[in-house]
Write a protein that holds these residues in place. Sequence first.
Motif, PDB file in Angstrom:
ATOM      1  N   TYR A  84       0.839  -1.195   0.000  1.00  0.00           N
ATOM      2  CA  TYR A  84       0.000   0.000   0.000  1.00  0.00           C
ATOM      3  C   TYR A  84       0.878   1.252   0.000  1.00  0.00           C
ATOM      4  CZ  TYR A  84       0.891   0.740   5.032  1.00  0.00           C
ATOM      5  OH  TYR A  84       1.484   0.975   6.262  1.00  0.00           O
ATOM      6  N   ALA A  85       0.294   2.350  -0.412  1.00  0.00           N
ATOM      7  CA  ALA A  85       0.979   3.646  -0.388  1.00  0.00           C
ATOM      8  C   ALA A  85       0.230   4.558   0.566  1.00  0.00           C
ATOM      9  CB  ALA A  85       1.031   4.259  -1.788  1.00  0.00           C
ATOM     10  N   GLN A  86       0.974   5.381   1.303  1.00  0.00           N
ATOM     11  CA  GLN A  86       0.350   6.280   2.272  1.00  0.00           C
ATOM     12  C   GLN A  86       0.989   7.661   2.194  1.00  0.00           C
ATOM     13  OE1 GLN A  86       0.639   4.997   6.364  1.00  0.00           O
ATOM     14  NE2 GLN A  86      -0.981   6.380   7.035  1.00  0.00           N
ATOM     15  N   ASN A  87       0.135   8.673   2.214  1.00  0.00           N
ATOM     16  CA  ASN A  87       0.606  10.057   2.256  1.00  0.00           C
ATOM     17  C   ASN A  87       0.862  10.436   3.707  1.00  0.00           C
ATOM     18  OD1 ASN A  87       0.749  12.905   2.475  1.00  0.00           O
ATOM     19  ND2 ASN A  87      -0.542  13.198   0.684  1.00  0.00           N
ATOM     20  N   ILE A  88       2.097  10.795   4.018  1.00  0.00           N
ATOM     21  CA  ILE A  88       2.432  11.260   5.365  1.00  0.00           C
ATOM     22  C   ILE A  88       3.114  12.615   5.219  1.00  0.00           C
ATOM     23  CG2 ILE A  88       3.737  10.798   7.475  1.00  0.00           C
ATOM     24  CD1 ILE A  88       3.375   7.837   6.940  1.00  0.00           C
ATOM     25  N   TYR A  89       2.339  13.664   5.440  1.00  0.00           N
ATOM     26  CA  TYR A  89       2.809  15.043   5.338  1.00  0.00           C
ATOM     27  C   TYR A  89       3.427  15.338   3.962  1.00  0.00           C
ATOM     28  CZ  TYR A  89       2.072  14.804  10.348  1.00  0.00           C
ATOM     29  OH  TYR A  89       1.512  14.619  11.595  1.00  0.00           O
ATOM     30  N   GLY A  90       2.790  14.796   2.920  1.00  0.00           N
ATOM     31  CA  GLY A  90       3.222  15.098   1.553  1.00  0.00           C
ATOM     32  C   GLY A  90       4.236  14.133   0.982  1.00  0.00           C
ATOM     33  N   ASN A  91       4.878  13.343   1.851  1.00  0.00           N
ATOM     34  CA  ASN A  91       5.782  12.296   1.388  1.00  0.00           C
ATOM     35  C   ASN A  91       4.983  11.005   1.226  1.00  0.00           C
ATOM     36  OD1 ASN A  91       8.027  14.052   1.623  1.00  0.00           O
ATOM     37  ND2 ASN A  91       8.150  13.606   3.807  1.00  0.00           N
TER      38      ASN A  91
END
Length: 466
Positions: free
Chosen positions: A315-322
Amino acid sequence: MNSNIREKFFEYIVENNLVSDGEGVVVGLSGGPDSVCLLNLLCSLRQDMNLKIAAAHVNHMLRAEDADKDEEYARNLCKKFKVEFFCKRVDINKYSKDKGLSSETAGREVRYAFFDNVMERLNFSKIATAHNSNDQAETVLMRIMRGTGLEGLTGIPVKRDEKYIRPILFMERKDIEGYCKRCGLEPCIDETNNERLYRRNKVRLDILPYMKKNFNDDIITTINRMVLLLQEDNKYIMGQVDKYFIENCVKHKDEVIIYKSAFECDNAIINRIIRRAIKEVGGNKYDVEMKHIKEVISLKNMETNKKIDLPNGIYAQNIYGNIFIRIKVKNNKKKYKELVLAKEDILHKEVCFQNYIFTFEVIAFEENIDFIKNKEIKYFNYDSINGNIIIRQRKEGDKIIPLGMTGSKKIKDIFINMKIPQEDREFIPIIQFGEDIAWIVPIKLSDKYKITDETKNILKIVVRRR
């Protein structure tokens, strides 16, 4: 004629740096014309190049007696060539059903696993497979029909991962069959290759002959020439991708972080960065379609903590734009962990907690003491400690009085301000003295246990990863 083929074979090996003098090579030997030709050609170089050669055969148990005859032929051929022979029998139909794979994919998976196993057992360094220029043309056409990109059009590489080699990729099937006939090798013929049950067979039996008859009599050579040109172009592009990947991504054990700066790159670069990140984490890049790439790019503009699913349990996750590319972890409820130590028993003590090792030392305060400035080494007023020393995971509502402040602050807010991903917060150790948190390892100290002029004894704590 055969001597001319052997010369071309040697030149091809040298030109592509496939095998060096003295190396050990495992040949994938089916017993068909391609692999028999390959084994014979390698054996012709055995003495001149001081090669060590073994053969690995997989009986897929698909064609009853014919499969057993292939196995016996391969075994006898190796005796004739004085080549060590390894064989494995696998019920591919059962294997493919159990794994949820097509029989083609299952067969390939089993073969390569067995080839790797034999190579490791013999301490060899190369695995040679008998792909030829017809296979190359068939592969490219099949990928075109699936809607491939540039990398797909580069076809089968002559060398992969520095161990898989295709030494007869330059030869057409008709030349291979002619070579075998002139050498009196009489290889096995798999009649299923003439059945239109598989897509590749349809390309081989229908599409390529039609193209050859109606458009280009030399279509095999033409497609292979195109592949070589595109491989050069792709090599340059991938070199640029490597450069931008190093500058804009970080790889950890189970994840790749794609920093927001990467998304400023040209689409041709960011698309490949995303594909590479998925592969680095453990996914199969060939299962990643353009729609998945676009979803990851769109994710970058969503709010923090948003997730999307990708193929193969990633999965991919957005963490503060990264963007964090990760493997899914089974959602088992984790047991809260803590380690309790008596204050009096920690002198020169070393303990383990999760992925960390903690060392404790009590030293007398001196004016000229050299306090090492290191985030993994911290000093505390030992005299101010009341109660046990506890190493634990964080809990809901945890607070600390940060060094230099008088009021308390929630640890959750500290994590948010420092942009620490939610998944990582459970693995950050908390050191507690009595009822008070003294250290969020290794990011924040408490003001309550700072060294003062009145301090007589100091607790030195050193933390390091296992």
